[in-house]
Design a protein around this motif. Structure first.
Motif: not given
Length: 245
Positions: A130-131, A145-147, A161-164
């Protein structure tokens, strides 16, 4: 600190009940949140640049900007043009915290992506990214919202998924207020990779709500490609048309 709201129960109730269409208020007689007529009437993007998805008169073309200055990302997947009533749906999700609207749009994007995966038109990425949002803005809004979109896509498409991995260490001026050149300057050094991040040889997909000039996506894709990524794609809900069209 966990800043994301606890929206799961609300979304579950909204999606699992027979309900009214979110646009026309007519009964859908199903678990769908959008009736068939309103879904058809969304501003579907049928003809766009093969790279950045800029709306074009016919399909199969690459826009002049992408020919003159190819972006670091390979391609953009966006089901819609940013126009009425989609712009209102995205705004209500993004700025008013209407999670069911976001999940509805994510579900339609998921269908678009799954169709392209199944037809071998699009390769499945190794990870969704996500941005990221700067810490100050995240505290103000309370969620990214992207996450949220990336989480729904990750779950429904069974994609990691990698949010970090991507960081936004510096708060920048909102991109909506700037022209194309100002956007590019605004994003210089705006993003960074997490310490020890490994992307060598990976196919990655950035997730965002709307692609406007593509400057944000290009900046992040360039960072990832310089770190050794094999390919970077962009998945978003909508692509804005060229100004004046």
């Amino acid at each position: 600190m966990h800043c994301q709201p606890d929206y799961k129960h609300e979304v579950y109730i909204w999606l699992k009940s027979n309900q009214m269409c979110l646009l026309c208020d007519e009964a859908t007689h199903s678990a769908a949140t959008l009736c068939n007529t309103c879904e058809i009437d969304l501003p579907w993007l049928t003809d766009g640049c093969e790279v950045c998805a800029l709306p074009l008169p016919i399909s199969g073309l690459v826009c002049g900007q992408c020919q003159r200055s190819p972006p670091a990302f390979r391609q953009v997947v966006a089901p819609w043009t940013y126009g009425f009533p989609l712009d209102s749906l995205i705004s209500r999700f993004k700025h008013q915290g209407r999670w069911p609207l976001g999940q509805m749009l994510a579900s339609l994007l998921r269908q678009c992506l799954q169709d392209r995966f199944d037809n071998a038109e699009l390769a499945r990425p190794d990870r969704l990214l996500p941005v990221p949002m700067a810490a100050k803005r995240l505290r103000q809004r309370g969620y990214n919202q992207a996450a949220m979109l990336a989480r729904w896509l990750s779950r429904d498409l069974d994609l990691p998924l990698d949010e970090h991995l991507l960081l936004r260490p510096h708060d920048t001026v909102a991109q909506q207020q700037l022209d194309a050149k100002q956007r590019q300057r605004n994003l210089l050094k705006a993003f960074a990779l997490a310490p020890g991040a490994q992307v060598q040889g990976q196919h990655l997909a950035l997730v965002d709500d709307v692609l406007t000039t593509g400057a944000t996506a290009h900046s992040m894709a360039r960072l990832l490609m310089q770190a050794g990524a094999r390919q970077v794609d962009v998945y978003c809900l909508a692509r804005t048309p060229k100004p004046g069209t």
